[in-house]
Scaffold this active site. Structure first.
Site, mmCIF file in Angstrom:
data_model
loop_
_atom_site.group_PDB
_atom_site.id
_atom_site.type_symbol
_atom_site.label_atom_id
_atom_site.label_comp_id
_atom_site.label_asym_id
_atom_site.label_seq_id
_atom_site.Cartn_x
_atom_site.Cartn_y
_atom_site.Cartn_z
ATOM 1 N N GLU A 68 0.718 -1.094 0.028
ATOM 2 C CA GLU A 68 0.050 -0.046 -0.100
ATOM 3 C C GLU A 68 0.905 1.260 0.045
ATOM 4 O O GLU A 68 0.922 2.242 0.979
ATOM 5 C CB GLU A 68 -0.921 0.031 1.290
ATOM 6 C CG GLU A 68 -1.873 -1.081 1.047
ATOM 7 C CD GLU A 68 -3.020 -0.876 2.160
ATOM 8 O OE1 GLU A 68 -3.098 -0.092 3.022
ATOM 9 O OE2 GLU A 68 -3.923 -1.605 2.143
ATOM 10 N N GLU A 126 -5.368 -8.318 0.452
ATOM 11 C CA GLU A 126 -6.161 -8.100 1.832
ATOM 12 C C GLU A 126 -7.320 -7.779 1.621
ATOM 13 O O GLU A 126 -7.986 -6.976 0.512
ATOM 14 C CB GLU A 126 -5.293 -6.799 2.454
ATOM 15 C CG GLU A 126 -4.310 -7.070 3.344
ATOM 16 C CD GLU A 126 -3.623 -5.665 3.824
ATOM 17 O OE1 GLU A 126 -4.330 -4.908 4.304
ATOM 18 O OE2 GLU A 126 -2.434 -5.897 3.941
HETATM 19 C C1 GCO Z 1 -3.093 -2.404 4.860
HETATM 20 C C2 GCO Z 1 -2.635 -2.296 6.237
HETATM 21 C C3 GCO Z 1 -3.119 -3.207 7.067
HETATM 22 C C4 GCO Z 1 -4.107 -3.092 7.890
HETATM 23 C C5 GCO Z 1 -5.660 -3.069 7.186
HETATM 24 C C6 GCO Z 1 -6.813 -2.578 8.189
HETATM 25 O O1 GCO Z 1 -2.205 -2.951 4.254
HETATM 26 O O2 GCO Z 1 -4.131 -1.643 4.921
HETATM 27 O O3 GCO Z 1 -1.538 -3.128 5.643
HETATM 28 O O4 GCO Z 1 -1.792 -3.551 7.845
HETATM 29 O O5 GCO Z 1 -4.043 -3.282 9.244
HETATM 30 O O6 GCO Z 1 -5.625 -2.371 6.330
HETATM 31 O O7 GCO Z 1 -6.571 -1.349 8.237
#
Ligand code: GCO
Length: 441
Positions: free
Chosen positions: A164, A346
Protein backbone atom coordinates in the site's frame (compact mmCIF):
# COMPACT_ATOMS: atom_id res chain seq x y z
CA UNK A 1 -18.79 -21.25 -7.37
CA UNK A 2 -18.06 -22.49 -10.87
CA UNK A 3 -15.82 -19.49 -11.60
CA UNK A 4 -13.30 -20.66 -9.01
CA UNK A 5 -10.98 -23.43 -10.10
CA UNK A 6 -8.93 -25.63 -7.84
CA UNK A 7 -5.78 -23.60 -8.35
CA UNK A 8 -7.38 -20.50 -6.87
CA UNK A 9 -5.24 -19.64 -3.88
CA UNK A 10 -6.96 -19.18 -0.51
CA UNK A 11 -4.87 -17.53 2.17
CA UNK A 12 -4.61 -15.23 5.14
CA UNK A 13 -2.40 -12.18 5.67
CA UNK A 14 -0.56 -10.34 8.46
CA UNK A 15 2.38 -7.95 8.78
CA UNK A 16 5.53 -7.89 10.89
CA UNK A 17 5.05 -4.84 13.12
CA UNK A 18 1.39 -5.66 13.68
CA UNK A 19 1.96 -9.16 15.08
CA UNK A 20 5.57 -10.07 15.85
CA UNK A 21 6.34 -8.21 19.07
CA UNK A 22 9.86 -9.06 20.34
CA UNK A 23 10.73 -5.49 19.40
CA UNK A 24 14.00 -5.55 21.30
CA UNK A 25 14.98 -9.15 20.58
CA UNK A 26 17.08 -10.90 18.00
CA UNK A 27 19.19 -7.90 17.09
CA UNK A 28 16.28 -5.88 15.68
CA UNK A 29 16.74 -2.12 15.55
CA UNK A 30 13.97 0.47 15.90
CA UNK A 31 11.58 1.04 13.05
CA UNK A 32 9.76 4.29 12.31
CA UNK A 33 6.71 2.77 13.98
CA UNK A 34 8.54 2.12 17.27
CA UNK A 35 9.48 5.73 17.20
CA UNK A 36 6.09 7.08 16.14
CA UNK A 37 4.38 5.15 18.94
CA UNK A 38 6.43 7.11 21.47
CA UNK A 39 4.85 10.39 20.43
CA UNK A 40 2.04 11.06 22.90
CA UNK A 41 -1.41 11.14 21.32
CA UNK A 42 -0.47 9.48 18.04
CA UNK A 43 -1.75 6.00 18.91
CA UNK A 44 -4.97 5.14 20.73
CA UNK A 45 -4.24 4.34 24.39
CA UNK A 46 -0.55 5.04 23.64
CA UNK A 47 -0.30 1.42 22.47
CA UNK A 48 2.73 0.10 20.59
CA UNK A 49 3.98 -3.05 18.87
CA UNK A 50 6.51 -4.09 21.53
CA UNK A 51 4.61 -7.30 22.27
CA UNK A 52 1.68 -7.29 19.82
CA UNK A 53 0.62 -10.95 19.29
CA UNK A 54 4.02 -12.25 20.38
CA UNK A 55 4.04 -14.13 17.10
CA UNK A 56 7.85 -14.11 17.21
CA UNK A 57 7.59 -16.73 19.95
CA UNK A 58 4.23 -18.26 19.11
CA UNK A 59 4.64 -18.74 15.37
CA UNK A 60 4.33 -22.53 15.59
CA UNK A 61 0.93 -22.30 17.30
CA UNK A 62 -0.13 -19.76 14.70
CA UNK A 63 0.90 -21.93 11.77
CA UNK A 64 -1.01 -24.79 13.28
CA UNK A 65 -4.16 -22.62 13.44
CA UNK A 66 -3.60 -21.77 9.77
CA UNK A 67 -3.26 -25.42 8.90
CA UNK A 68 -6.51 -26.17 10.64
CA UNK A 69 -8.16 -23.33 8.76
CA UNK A 70 -7.33 -25.06 5.49
CA UNK A 71 -5.55 -22.15 3.77
CA UNK A 72 -2.91 -22.91 1.18
CA UNK A 73 -1.00 -19.65 1.50
CA UNK A 74 0.19 -17.25 4.17
CA UNK A 75 1.20 -13.68 3.44
CA UNK A 76 3.53 -12.24 6.08
CA UNK A 77 5.97 -9.35 5.93
CA UNK A 78 9.66 -9.16 6.64
CA UNK A 79 10.88 -6.57 9.08
CA UNK A 80 13.75 -4.63 7.50
CA UNK A 81 15.16 -3.60 10.94
CA UNK A 82 15.43 -7.29 11.86
CA UNK A 83 17.29 -8.13 8.68
CA UNK A 84 19.60 -5.12 8.34
CA UNK A 85 19.49 -3.23 11.65
CA UNK A 86 21.53 -0.33 10.28
CA UNK A 87 19.25 -0.09 7.25
CA UNK A 88 22.17 -0.65 4.89
CA UNK A 89 25.25 -2.81 5.31
CA UNK A 90 25.64 -5.84 7.48
CA UNK A 91 22.80 -8.33 7.74
CA UNK A 92 21.66 -9.92 10.99
CA UNK A 93 21.65 -13.71 10.96
CA UNK A 94 19.39 -14.00 14.00
CA UNK A 95 16.70 -11.94 12.28
CA UNK A 96 16.99 -13.97 9.09
CA UNK A 97 16.77 -17.20 11.08
CA UNK A 98 13.41 -16.24 12.59
CA UNK A 99 11.91 -16.06 9.10
CA UNK A 100 13.62 -19.24 7.91
CA UNK A 101 12.12 -21.09 10.90
CA UNK A 102 8.68 -19.63 10.18
CA UNK A 103 8.94 -20.51 6.49
CA UNK A 104 10.06 -24.07 7.23
CA UNK A 105 7.12 -24.48 9.58
CA UNK A 106 4.77 -23.27 6.83
CA UNK A 107 6.28 -25.58 4.23
CA UNK A 108 6.05 -28.52 6.60
CA UNK A 109 2.32 -27.80 6.82
CA UNK A 110 1.83 -27.38 3.05
CA UNK A 111 1.25 -23.66 3.31
CA UNK A 112 2.90 -21.56 0.63
CA UNK A 113 4.84 -18.57 1.99
CA UNK A 114 4.12 -15.17 0.38
CA UNK A 115 6.67 -12.67 1.66
CA UNK A 116 6.02 -8.92 1.62
CA UNK A 117 9.35 -7.12 1.67
CA UNK A 118 7.99 -3.90 3.15
CA UNK A 119 4.90 -3.37 5.25
CA UNK A 120 5.71 0.06 6.66
CA UNK A 121 8.40 -0.68 9.27
CA UNK A 122 11.30 1.29 7.82
CA UNK A 123 14.46 1.19 9.96
CA UNK A 124 14.45 4.43 11.94
CA UNK A 125 18.09 5.07 10.99
CA UNK A 126 16.98 5.41 7.37
CA UNK A 127 14.28 7.92 8.30
CA UNK A 128 17.08 10.01 9.75
CA UNK A 129 18.53 10.07 6.25
CA UNK A 130 15.23 11.25 4.75
CA UNK A 131 13.42 7.92 4.44
CA UNK A 132 11.03 7.80 1.50
CA UNK A 133 11.85 11.40 0.60
CA UNK A 134 15.44 10.45 -0.24
CA UNK A 135 15.90 8.99 -3.70
CA UNK A 136 18.77 6.86 -2.34
CA UNK A 137 16.09 4.56 -0.94
CA UNK A 138 15.99 2.90 -4.35
CA UNK A 139 19.52 1.56 -3.78
CA UNK A 140 19.00 0.87 -0.05
CA UNK A 141 15.95 -1.19 -0.91
CA UNK A 142 17.67 -3.12 -3.68
CA UNK A 143 20.42 -4.16 -1.26
CA UNK A 144 17.81 -5.18 1.34
CA UNK A 145 15.82 -7.18 -1.23
CA UNK A 146 19.03 -8.88 -2.32
CA UNK A 147 19.67 -10.09 1.24
CA UNK A 148 16.10 -11.33 1.77
CA UNK A 149 15.67 -13.08 -1.57
CA UNK A 150 19.07 -14.75 -1.24
CA UNK A 151 18.30 -15.89 2.30
CA UNK A 152 14.89 -17.32 1.31
CA UNK A 153 16.24 -18.99 -1.84
CA UNK A 154 14.75 -22.40 -2.52
CA UNK A 155 12.01 -21.82 0.05
CA UNK A 156 9.96 -18.80 -1.07
CA UNK A 157 8.72 -18.27 -4.62
CA UNK A 158 6.32 -15.36 -4.12
CA UNK A 159 7.38 -11.85 -3.23
CA UNK A 160 5.33 -8.68 -2.74
CA UNK A 161 7.62 -5.66 -2.91
CA UNK A 162 5.64 -2.92 -1.12
CA UNK A 163 2.40 -2.82 0.82
CA UNK A 164 0.00 0.00 0.00
CA UNK A 165 2.34 2.79 -1.13
CA UNK A 166 -0.59 5.23 -1.17
CA UNK A 167 -1.04 4.87 2.58
CA UNK A 168 2.67 5.48 3.16
CA UNK A 169 2.49 8.57 0.95
CA UNK A 170 -0.77 10.04 2.25
CA UNK A 171 -1.01 9.03 5.88
CA UNK A 172 2.73 8.92 6.45
CA UNK A 173 3.55 12.18 4.64
CA UNK A 174 0.39 14.26 4.15
CA UNK A 175 -2.03 13.90 7.04
CA UNK A 176 0.62 12.63 9.44
CA UNK A 177 -1.57 9.96 11.05
CA UNK A 178 0.98 7.22 10.31
CA UNK A 179 4.74 7.01 10.78
CA UNK A 180 6.84 8.98 10.08
CA UNK A 181 4.11 11.58 10.74
CA UNK A 182 5.18 14.18 8.16
CA UNK A 183 2.63 16.69 6.82
CA UNK A 184 3.62 18.17 3.47
CA UNK A 185 2.44 17.91 -0.09
CA UNK A 186 6.00 17.97 -1.40
CA UNK A 187 6.99 15.06 0.88
CA UNK A 188 3.88 13.15 -0.23
CA UNK A 189 4.74 13.42 -3.91
CA UNK A 190 8.36 12.48 -3.29
CA UNK A 191 7.32 9.47 -1.21
CA UNK A 192 4.95 8.50 -4.03
CA UNK A 193 7.54 8.72 -6.78
CA UNK A 194 10.29 7.03 -4.80
CA UNK A 195 8.00 4.13 -3.90
CA UNK A 196 7.08 3.74 -7.57
CA UNK A 197 10.79 3.68 -8.43
CA UNK A 198 11.48 1.12 -5.70
CA UNK A 199 8.77 -1.18 -7.04
CA UNK A 200 10.04 -0.96 -10.63
CA UNK A 201 13.70 -1.20 -9.78
CA UNK A 202 13.32 -4.04 -7.26
CA UNK A 203 11.15 -6.00 -9.69
CA UNK A 204 13.78 -5.70 -12.46
CA UNK A 205 16.57 -6.54 -10.04
CA UNK A 206 14.92 -9.69 -8.69
CA UNK A 207 13.79 -10.92 -12.11
CA UNK A 208 17.25 -10.37 -13.57
CA UNK A 209 18.83 -12.63 -10.97
CA UNK A 210 15.96 -15.01 -10.21
CA UNK A 211 13.69 -15.07 -13.27
CA UNK A 212 11.55 -17.91 -11.91
CA UNK A 213 10.28 -16.03 -8.88
CA UNK A 214 6.74 -14.64 -8.81
CA UNK A 215 7.12 -10.95 -8.03
CA UNK A 216 4.46 -8.28 -7.65
CA UNK A 217 3.44 -5.45 -5.35
CA UNK A 218 0.29 -4.69 -3.33
CA UNK A 219 -1.89 -1.61 -3.68
CA UNK A 220 -4.98 -0.50 -1.88
CA UNK A 221 -7.86 0.44 -4.18
CA UNK A 222 -10.56 2.94 -3.32
CA UNK A 223 -13.41 4.12 -5.46
CA UNK A 224 -13.63 7.83 -4.63
CA UNK A 225 -16.99 9.63 -4.54
CA UNK A 226 -17.54 13.33 -3.97
CA UNK A 227 -20.14 14.39 -1.45
CA UNK A 228 -20.98 17.69 -3.16
CA UNK A 229 -21.37 18.71 -6.78
CA UNK A 230 -19.50 22.01 -6.93
CA UNK A 231 -16.47 22.43 -9.19
CA UNK A 232 -14.26 22.30 -6.08
CA UNK A 233 -15.81 19.00 -5.01
CA UNK A 234 -15.26 17.48 -8.41
CA UNK A 235 -11.66 18.61 -8.48
CA UNK A 236 -11.22 17.29 -4.95
CA UNK A 237 -12.45 13.91 -6.18
CA UNK A 238 -9.86 13.90 -8.95
CA UNK A 239 -7.10 14.93 -6.54
CA UNK A 240 -7.87 12.23 -4.02
CA UNK A 241 -8.36 9.61 -6.73
CA UNK A 242 -4.89 10.51 -8.04
CA UNK A 243 -3.23 10.55 -4.61
CA UNK A 244 -4.69 7.19 -3.60
CA UNK A 245 -5.04 5.27 -6.87
CA UNK A 246 -3.84 6.79 -10.14
CA UNK A 247 -0.45 8.13 -8.99
CA UNK A 248 0.57 4.48 -8.66
CA UNK A 249 -1.27 2.66 -11.44
CA UNK A 250 -0.93 5.27 -14.20
CA UNK A 251 2.89 5.34 -14.23
CA UNK A 252 3.00 1.56 -13.87
CA UNK A 253 0.57 0.71 -16.66
CA UNK A 254 0.29 3.88 -18.75
CA UNK A 255 3.79 5.29 -18.22
CA UNK A 256 2.57 8.72 -17.13
CA UNK A 257 1.40 10.54 -14.04
CA UNK A 258 -2.22 11.76 -13.99
CA UNK A 259 -2.65 15.25 -15.54
CA UNK A 260 -3.61 16.81 -12.23
CA UNK A 261 -0.11 16.17 -10.77
CA UNK A 262 1.99 15.77 -13.92
CA UNK A 263 3.82 19.11 -13.61
CA UNK A 264 4.69 18.57 -10.00
CA UNK A 265 6.09 15.11 -10.65
CA UNK A 266 8.17 16.50 -13.52
CA UNK A 267 10.08 18.53 -10.96
CA UNK A 268 10.91 15.40 -8.97
CA UNK A 269 11.61 13.01 -11.84
CA UNK A 270 14.86 12.30 -13.62
CA UNK A 271 15.21 11.13 -17.21
CA UNK A 272 14.29 7.49 -17.62
CA UNK A 273 12.30 7.22 -14.39
CA UNK A 274 9.10 6.18 -16.13
CA UNK A 275 11.01 3.39 -17.89
CA UNK A 276 12.20 2.14 -14.51
CA UNK A 277 8.65 2.24 -13.12
CA UNK A 278 6.61 0.77 -15.98
CA UNK A 279 7.52 -2.88 -15.42
CA UNK A 280 5.42 -5.93 -16.27
CA UNK A 281 4.90 -7.09 -12.67
CA UNK A 282 3.98 -10.78 -12.44
CA UNK A 283 0.85 -9.86 -10.50
CA UNK A 284 -0.89 -6.96 -8.80
CA UNK A 285 -1.84 -7.41 -5.17
CA UNK A 286 -5.19 -5.67 -4.75
CA UNK A 287 -6.34 -4.66 -1.28
CA UNK A 288 -9.74 -3.22 -0.67
CA UNK A 289 -11.80 -2.24 2.34
CA UNK A 290 -14.22 0.57 1.50
CA UNK A 291 -14.91 3.51 -0.80
CA UNK A 292 -13.85 7.06 0.10
CA UNK A 293 -15.87 10.26 0.23
CA UNK A 294 -14.33 13.67 -0.40
CA UNK A 295 -15.09 17.34 -0.66
CA UNK A 296 -13.23 20.47 -1.65
CA UNK A 297 -11.53 22.49 1.08
CA UNK A 298 -8.76 25.06 1.45
CA UNK A 299 -5.80 22.93 2.50
CA UNK A 300 -2.61 22.41 0.44
CA UNK A 301 -4.30 20.03 -2.00
CA UNK A 302 -7.77 21.59 -1.88
CA UNK A 303 -9.35 18.29 -0.96
CA UNK A 304 -10.27 16.41 2.14
CA UNK A 305 -11.68 13.04 3.11
CA UNK A 306 -15.06 13.18 4.80
CA UNK A 307 -17.43 10.81 6.54
CA UNK A 308 -19.76 8.74 4.34
CA UNK A 309 -23.31 9.97 3.79
CA UNK A 310 -25.56 9.65 6.82
CA UNK A 311 -27.24 6.28 7.23
CA UNK A 312 -24.48 4.40 5.33
CA UNK A 313 -23.75 1.19 7.17
CA UNK A 314 -20.17 1.22 8.47
CA UNK A 315 -17.72 -1.20 10.07
CA UNK A 316 -16.07 -0.55 13.42
CA UNK A 317 -13.47 1.59 11.59
CA UNK A 318 -16.29 3.90 10.47
CA UNK A 319 -15.59 2.73 6.93
CA UNK A 320 -18.63 2.40 4.65
CA UNK A 321 -19.88 -1.11 4.10
CA UNK A 322 -20.32 -1.39 0.35
CA UNK A 323 -19.59 -4.73 -1.36
CA UNK A 324 -20.47 -3.26 -4.78
CA UNK A 325 -17.57 -0.83 -4.43
CA UNK A 326 -15.23 -3.83 -4.38
CA UNK A 327 -16.68 -5.04 -7.67
CA UNK A 328 -16.35 -1.54 -9.09
CA UNK A 329 -12.63 -1.29 -8.40
CA UNK A 330 -11.87 -4.82 -9.60
CA UNK A 331 -13.62 -4.17 -12.89
CA UNK A 332 -11.76 -0.84 -13.07
CA UNK A 333 -8.45 -2.73 -13.04
CA UNK A 334 -9.61 -4.72 -16.05
CA UNK A 335 -10.93 -1.75 -17.96
CA UNK A 336 -8.29 0.86 -17.19
CA UNK A 337 -5.17 -1.18 -16.60
CA UNK A 338 -4.98 -4.03 -19.10
CA UNK A 339 -6.59 -6.74 -16.97
CA UNK A 340 -3.47 -7.76 -15.01
CA UNK A 341 -3.16 -10.98 -13.04
CA UNK A 342 -4.56 -10.11 -9.60
CA UNK A 343 -4.23 -11.63 -6.17
CA UNK A 344 -6.43 -10.03 -3.56
CA UNK A 345 -3.80 -9.68 -0.87
CA UNK A 346 -6.06 -8.07 1.76
CA UNK A 347 -9.78 -7.71 2.43
CA UNK A 348 -11.67 -7.91 5.69
CA UNK A 349 -13.36 -5.89 8.41
CA UNK A 350 -13.07 -4.73 11.99
CA UNK A 351 -16.03 -5.27 14.31
CA UNK A 352 -16.35 -5.15 18.06
CA UNK A 353 -15.82 -8.72 19.17
CA UNK A 354 -16.69 -10.13 22.55
CA UNK A 355 -16.16 -13.55 24.04
CA UNK A 356 -19.64 -14.97 24.67
CA UNK A 357 -20.66 -17.07 27.63
CA UNK A 358 -19.98 -20.20 25.61
CA UNK A 359 -16.37 -19.04 25.27
CA UNK A 360 -16.72 -18.36 21.54
CA UNK A 361 -16.85 -15.25 19.38
CA UNK A 362 -20.02 -14.94 17.32
CA UNK A 363 -18.94 -12.30 14.83
CA UNK A 364 -21.97 -12.44 12.56
CA UNK A 365 -21.18 -9.03 11.04
CA UNK A 366 -17.76 -10.17 9.90
CA UNK A 367 -19.19 -13.40 8.45
CA UNK A 368 -21.67 -11.34 6.48
CA UNK A 369 -18.88 -9.02 5.31
CA UNK A 370 -16.83 -11.95 3.98
CA UNK A 371 -19.85 -13.60 2.35
CA UNK A 372 -20.92 -10.48 0.52
CA UNK A 373 -17.47 -9.20 -0.40
CA UNK A 374 -16.42 -12.63 -1.68
CA UNK A 375 -19.54 -12.84 -3.77
CA UNK A 376 -18.41 -9.60 -5.46
CA UNK A 377 -15.01 -11.18 -6.12
CA UNK A 378 -16.77 -14.02 -7.90
CA UNK A 379 -18.99 -11.61 -9.78
CA UNK A 380 -15.88 -9.74 -10.96
CA UNK A 381 -14.34 -13.02 -12.10
CA UNK A 382 -17.47 -13.78 -14.11
CA UNK A 383 -17.02 -10.35 -15.66
CA UNK A 384 -13.56 -11.40 -16.80
CA UNK A 385 -11.34 -9.85 -14.11
CA UNK A 386 -8.22 -11.98 -13.85
CA UNK A 387 -8.23 -12.89 -10.13
CA UNK A 388 -6.11 -15.85 -8.96
CA UNK A 389 -6.27 -15.79 -5.18
CA UNK A 390 -7.66 -14.18 -2.04
CA UNK A 391 -5.98 -13.47 1.31
CA UNK A 392 -8.25 -12.53 4.22
CA UNK A 393 -7.11 -9.64 6.42
CA UNK A 394 -6.35 -10.55 8.98
CA UNK A 395 -5.40 -13.90 10.35
CA UNK A 396 -5.04 -12.53 13.90
CA UNK A 397 -6.38 -9.49 15.75
CA UNK A 398 -3.35 -7.22 15.87
CA UNK A 399 -1.84 -3.76 16.26
CA UNK A 400 -4.05 -1.66 14.00
CA UNK A 401 -1.62 1.27 13.55
CA UNK A 402 -3.03 4.57 14.88
CA UNK A 403 -5.92 2.63 16.42
CA UNK A 404 -3.63 0.46 18.53
CA UNK A 405 -5.38 -2.67 19.80
CA UNK A 406 -8.84 -1.08 19.73
CA UNK A 407 -9.82 -2.44 16.33
CA UNK A 408 -10.05 -6.15 15.68
CA UNK A 409 -9.72 -7.48 12.12
CA UNK A 410 -8.79 -11.09 12.93
CA UNK A 411 -10.34 -14.40 11.97
CA UNK A 412 -8.71 -15.42 15.25
CA UNK A 413 -9.37 -13.43 18.41
CA UNK A 414 -6.31 -12.54 20.49
CA UNK A 415 -6.49 -11.82 24.19
CA UNK A 416 -3.64 -9.32 24.46
CA UNK A 417 -3.25 -9.92 28.21
CA UNK A 418 -2.80 -13.68 28.05
CA UNK A 419 -1.92 -14.13 24.34
CA UNK A 420 -4.65 -16.75 24.12
CA UNK A 421 -6.00 -17.29 20.59
CA UNK A 422 -9.68 -18.07 20.02
CA UNK A 423 -10.92 -18.76 16.47
CA UNK A 424 -14.02 -16.66 15.72
CA UNK A 425 -17.12 -17.81 13.86
CA UNK A 426 -15.65 -16.11 10.76
CA UNK A 427 -12.67 -18.49 10.98
CA UNK A 428 -15.00 -21.51 10.88
CA UNK A 429 -17.08 -19.90 8.16
CA UNK A 430 -13.99 -19.30 5.98
CA UNK A 431 -12.77 -22.85 6.62
CA UNK A 432 -16.10 -24.25 5.54
CA UNK A 433 -16.26 -21.99 2.51
CA UNK A 434 -12.82 -23.08 1.28
CA UNK A 435 -13.63 -26.75 1.89
CA UNK A 436 -16.88 -26.57 -0.05
CA UNK A 437 -15.28 -24.76 -2.97
CA UNK A 438 -12.52 -27.33 -3.13
CA UNK A 439 -15.06 -30.15 -3.05
CA UNK A 440 -17.06 -28.76 -5.98
CA UNK A 441 -13.91 -28.65 -8.13
C1 GCO B 1 -3.14 -2.40 4.93
C2 GCO B 1 -2.75 -2.38 6.12
C3 GCO B 1 -3.10 -3.31 7.18
C4 GCO B 1 -4.23 -2.79 7.99
C5 GCO B 1 -5.53 -3.09 7.33
C6 GCO B 1 -6.73 -2.60 8.09
O1 GCO B 1 -2.29 -2.96 4.22
O2 GCO B 1 -4.11 -1.73 4.71
O3 GCO B 1 -1.61 -2.84 5.64
O4 GCO B 1 -1.92 -3.33 7.86
O5 GCO B 1 -4.20 -3.37 9.23
O6 GCO B 1 -5.58 -2.48 6.09
O7 GCO B 1 -6.67 -1.24 8.22
Amino acid sequence: MKTIDKNFLWGVATSSYQIEGAAKEGGRSESIWDNFCKIPGKIANNDNGDIACDHYHKYKDDVSLMKNLGVKAYRFSVSWPRIIPEGVGESNQEGIQFYIDLIDELLKNDIEPWATLYHWDLPHVLQEKGGWQNRDIVKWFEAYADVVVNAFKGRVKNFIILNEPSVVAYQGHFDGTHAPGIMSKDATLKATHHQNLVIGNTFSFIKEHWPDLNVGSSYTLFPVYSIGKTEEDIRARETIDALWNKNFFDPLFLKKYPDIFEREFEEIMQDGDLDIIAQPLDFIGVQHYAPMYVKGCDNEIEATLVAPPENSPVTDMGWPYSPEAFHECLVGMKENYKNPKIYITENGAAYKDKISEDGLIHDADRVRYYKEYLSQVMRAMKDGVNIRGYFAWSFLDNFEWAWGYDKRFGLVYVDFETQERVPKDAYYWYKDFITKINETN
